[in-house]
Design a protein around this motif. Sequence first.
Motif, short mmCIF file in Angstrom:
data_model
loop_
_atom_site.label_atom_id
_atom_site.label_comp_id
_atom_site.label_asym_id
_atom_site.label_seq_id
_atom_site.Cartn_x
_atom_site.Cartn_y
_atom_site.Cartn_z
N GLU A 160 0.80 -1.22 0.00
CA GLU A 160 0.00 0.00 0.00
C GLU A 160 0.83 1.27 0.00
O GLU A 160 0.54 2.20 -0.77
N PRO A 161 1.90 1.39 0.81
CA PRO A 161 2.70 2.63 0.76
C PRO A 161 3.31 2.88 -0.62
O PRO A 161 3.37 4.02 -1.08
N THR A 162 3.78 1.80 -1.27
CA THR A 162 4.36 1.96 -2.61
C THR A 162 3.31 2.40 -3.61
O THR A 162 3.54 3.29 -4.44
N VAL A 163 2.12 1.78 -3.55
CA VAL A 163 1.04 2.14 -4.48
C VAL A 163 0.66 3.60 -4.33
O VAL A 163 0.45 4.32 -5.31
N HIS A 164 0.60 4.09 -3.09
CA HIS A 164 0.19 5.47 -2.84
C HIS A 164 1.21 6.48 -3.34
O HIS A 164 0.88 7.67 -3.47
N HIS A 165 2.43 6.02 -3.60
CA HIS A 165 3.46 6.94 -4.09
C HIS A 165 3.81 6.71 -5.56
O HIS A 165 4.75 7.29 -6.07
N GLU A 204 -0.03 0.60 -17.28
CA GLU A 204 -0.18 2.03 -17.08
C GLU A 204 -0.55 2.31 -15.64
O GLU A 204 -1.27 1.54 -15.00
N VAL A 205 -0.05 3.43 -15.13
CA VAL A 205 -0.39 3.88 -13.79
C VAL A 205 -1.09 5.23 -13.92
O VAL A 205 -0.54 6.17 -14.50
N ARG A 206 -2.32 5.29 -13.40
CA ARG A 206 -3.08 6.54 -13.40
C ARG A 206 -3.76 6.68 -12.04
O ARG A 206 -4.56 5.84 -11.65
N ASP A 207 -3.41 7.73 -11.33
CA ASP A 207 -4.00 8.01 -10.02
C ASP A 207 -3.88 6.81 -9.08
O ASP A 207 -4.84 6.40 -8.42
N GLN A 208 -2.69 6.23 -9.03
CA GLN A 208 -2.36 5.10 -8.15
C GLN A 208 -3.17 3.84 -8.47
O GLN A 208 -3.28 2.94 -7.64
N LYS A 209 -3.70 3.72 -9.66
CA LYS A 209 -4.36 2.50 -10.12
C LYS A 209 -3.60 1.94 -11.30
O LYS A 209 -3.06 2.69 -12.12
N LEU A 210 -3.57 0.60 -11.40
CA LEU A 210 -2.78 -0.07 -12.42
C LEU A 210 -3.69 -0.67 -13.49
O LEU A 210 -4.71 -1.28 -13.18
#
Length: 268
Positions: A172-177, A197-203
């Motif tokens: 979770e900390p990595t995803v949020h950054h 692709e990463v957009r707004d912390q979603k993959l």
Amino acid sequence: MQTLNMMPKPATEITMDPNIIKANLFLKVLLPHLETLIEIDPALARLVRGWNNVIQFEVLNGGPSAHLEFKGGKLTVKEGAHSNPTVLFAFDSVKDIVDMMDGVTKPMPKKGLFHLIILLKFMKLTAAMEKALKPEPADLNDPAKLKRTVTLLLNTAVFGMKQIAEYDPGVEPTVHHLADGCAQFMVMPDGPSAYIEVRDQKLYPAKGLAKSPSVELEVQDMKIAYGMLGGDLDTMAAIGRGEIVLRGFIPLFGDLSYIMGRIEQYLG
């Protein structure tokens, strides 16, 4: 299945019920491998020629589900439940579906038990997937079989990251950054390839080539790719030798590789 060890294993331990993550990986990452195999293996395509049916896997009481929709011999794997599946495998819990994955149990379908031909052919499809993910040494000397294995392992890595990011609190900390961007993974000279692709912390994973990747990881041949994805290759040393080329926004790849490194804790 083969472990995925492109980067050092994260030190964080699993902090939730691993069965939830493992069940989602099965339904949303492994089952779609059957779609890929039918596309690239003529023998498997012939096996389901003319099929028009639906096979569904569902965890009851609001659990995850997915179904395989065969139309005219072509397969599309979709998340969620179908309104009228031909064959239905229903599980009381995610633990039950994991037990099936691990070979602990052999569940009987709740619907479609008498569709024996469908069930037998489906078993052949899943056996082909297992063989591709766990190849014999001789298979690695066959270019077509090696490419098939690398394709499935690459798809596991790229599509598995989405499930890890969504369900594993350890990342979770990595995803949020995560910074917005796109990471391309490709095996030279002509694939397989996939990107995320990463957009707004979603993959958002996909097969093929991205239009404008932020970072690219390019592997020079199929055997190097197999070693990297199978965990038998020192990735950093391979980069130093020029066997793997990494270019672009490297920090994005570093964060994604941390997430990818979690997959082997569930499917290793």
